[in-house]
Design a protein around this motif. Structure first.
Motif, PDB file in Angstrom:
ATOM      1  N   MET A   1       4.103 -17.846   8.422  1.00  0.00           N
ATOM      2  CA  MET A   1       5.023 -17.554   9.523  1.00  0.00           C
ATOM      3  C   MET A   1       6.397 -18.170   9.279  1.00  0.00           C
ATOM      4  N   LEU A   2       6.419 -19.309   8.564  1.00  0.00           N
ATOM      5  CA  LEU A   2       7.693 -19.962   8.282  1.00  0.00           C
ATOM      6  C   LEU A   2       8.571 -19.069   7.421  1.00  0.00           C
ATOM      7  N   LEU A   4       8.437 -15.841   7.198  1.00  0.00           N
ATOM      8  CA  LEU A   4       8.877 -14.707   8.015  1.00  0.00           C
ATOM      9  C   LEU A   4      10.005 -15.117   8.955  1.00  0.00           C
ATOM     10  N   GLU A 126      -7.231 -10.620   8.407  1.00  0.00           N
ATOM     11  CA  GLU A 126      -6.670 -11.755   9.141  1.00  0.00           C
ATOM     12  C   GLU A 126      -5.958 -12.742   8.223  1.00  0.00           C
ATOM     13  N   LYS A 127      -5.303 -12.208   7.205  1.00  0.00           N
ATOM     14  CA  LYS A 127      -4.483 -13.021   6.311  1.00  0.00           C
ATOM     15  C   LYS A 127      -3.008 -12.770   6.644  1.00  0.00           C
ATOM     16  N   MET A 128      -2.693 -12.969   7.927  1.00  0.00           N
ATOM     17  CA  MET A 128      -1.337 -12.689   8.398  1.00  0.00           C
ATOM     18  C   MET A 128      -0.309 -13.615   7.774  1.00  0.00           C
ATOM     19  N   TYR A 129      -0.766 -14.807   7.353  1.00  0.00           N
ATOM     20  CA  TYR A 129       0.178 -15.717   6.701  1.00  0.00           C
ATOM     21  C   TYR A 129       0.664 -15.141   5.384  1.00  0.00           C
ATOM     22  N   LEU A 130      -0.203 -14.345   4.726  1.00  0.00           N
ATOM     23  CA  LEU A 130       0.203 -13.708   3.466  1.00  0.00           C
ATOM     24  C   LEU A 130       1.130 -12.520   3.725  1.00  0.00           C
ATOM     25  N   SER A 131       0.805 -11.718   4.742  1.00  0.00           N
ATOM     26  CA  SER A 131       1.710 -10.611   5.074  1.00  0.00           C
ATOM     27  C   SER A 131       3.047 -11.146   5.557  1.00  0.00           C
ATOM     28  N   GLY A 132       3.008 -12.280   6.292  1.00  0.00           N
ATOM     29  CA  GLY A 132       4.259 -12.920   6.704  1.00  0.00           C
ATOM     30  C   GLY A 132       5.054 -13.414   5.523  1.00  0.00           C
ATOM     31  N   LEU A 133       4.352 -13.917   4.504  1.00  0.00           N
ATOM     32  CA  LEU A 133       5.019 -14.366   3.284  1.00  0.00           C
ATOM     33  C   LEU A 133       5.723 -13.211   2.586  1.00  0.00           C
ATOM     34  N   PRO A 254       0.492 -10.933  14.001  1.00  0.00           N
ATOM     35  CA  PRO A 254      -0.780 -11.637  13.866  1.00  0.00           C
ATOM     36  C   PRO A 254      -1.772 -11.349  14.987  1.00  0.00           C
TER      37      PRO A 254
END
Length: 265
Positions: A1-2, A4, A126-133, A254
């Motif tokens: 998220m950071l 993004l 549920e790997k939203m941190y990766l999509s956010g990256l 997310p």
């Protein structure tokens, strides 16, 4: 998220600087071009990303085959969108320079949708941190390319071409991360599956159509009625609202996969 969040911050700064660089008239032309591309965007996406997030989440082992067929559907939708945008340009855009930029944008700004199926699958897992990256890195690169374009004094065509670099980066990064941390697509073409996906995506596509028309038709109409300068002033103000909406969408990303899973249960 950071990543993004930083991407949105850099994107907001780059957007403001681009408006100042282009000036009212060129900003009006640029916004007009984007409004047309985005209004045809419902064809490019056609609700596929939202549908894929849900279907892969609940399909289990069939997810790889669904992803493979979705990639093929996405490629077809991109081709259709490019064709329709160029038909509009040939029939209704009399200014040759604007028509050229529109045709260029029809390719550059629609190919990025090829990365969406991979991000949708990451959401399903549920790997939203990766999509956010992925989205954050692409947004930061996008902003840097705008800074470079301004520094080098590029015109609208040059800026569009530069942004194509970040779109290609987005596709490649999304694909690599999806293959590594989620699933690999299986390209076992099934006509019935593709037809069913298109049918199920229609409600999402209609929502996208109404959203695109509601948010972009104003700039299109103002450009046609009042000309590029007034459209430029107006789009500069609207850009602030777009930045706020972008932060809201960042939070929604997310939430949707988990909500789809809970509702299905």
């Amino acid at each position: 998220m950071l990543a993004l969040f930083l991407g949105k911050i850099f994107g907001a700064i780059a957007g403001v600087l681009l408006i100042r660089y282009l000036g009212a008239e060129k900003q009006g032309v640029y916004s007009y071009i984007l409004s047309i591309v985005y209004m045809f965007g419902f064809i490019t996406d056609f609700g596929l990303s939202a549908l894929l997030t849900r279907e892969v989440k609940i399909s289990g082992e069939k997810g790889a085959k669904i992803l493979g067929n979705s990639i093929l559907v996405q490629a077809g939708q991109i081709a259709a969108s490019i064709i329709f945008i160029n038909i509009y340009g040939v029939l209704f855009e009399m200014d040759a320079a604007v028509r050229y930029d529109l045709m260029l944008a029809s390719v550059i700004f629609t190919i990025m949708y090829m990365g969406n199926p991979f991000l949708a699958v990451l959401g399903s897992y549920e790997k939203m941190y990766l999509s956010g990256l992925v989205m954050g890195a692409a947004s930061i690169l996008n902003a840097l390319l705008i800074f470079i374009s301004i520094k080098l004094g590029f015109d609208i065509s040059g800026i569009i071409l530069m942004l194509g670099i970040s779109n290609i980066f987005y596709i490649i990064m999304a694909m690599i991360i999806c293959l590594k941390y989620a699933i690999k697509p299986v390209f076992n073409i099934e006509g019935a599956l593709i037809l069913n996906m298109v049918k199920m995506s229609i409600p999402f596509a209609l929502i996208g159509l109404f959203s695109y028309v509601f948010t972009k038709v104003d700039i299109f109409m103002l450009y046609k009625i009042r000309g590029p300068q007034d459209a430029g002033y107006y789009s500069a103000v609207v850009r602030v609202l777009d930045i706020i909406i972008a932060f809201v969408m960042m939070i929604m990303g997310p939430v949707y996969p988990r909500l789809a899973y809970v509702i299905n249960k």
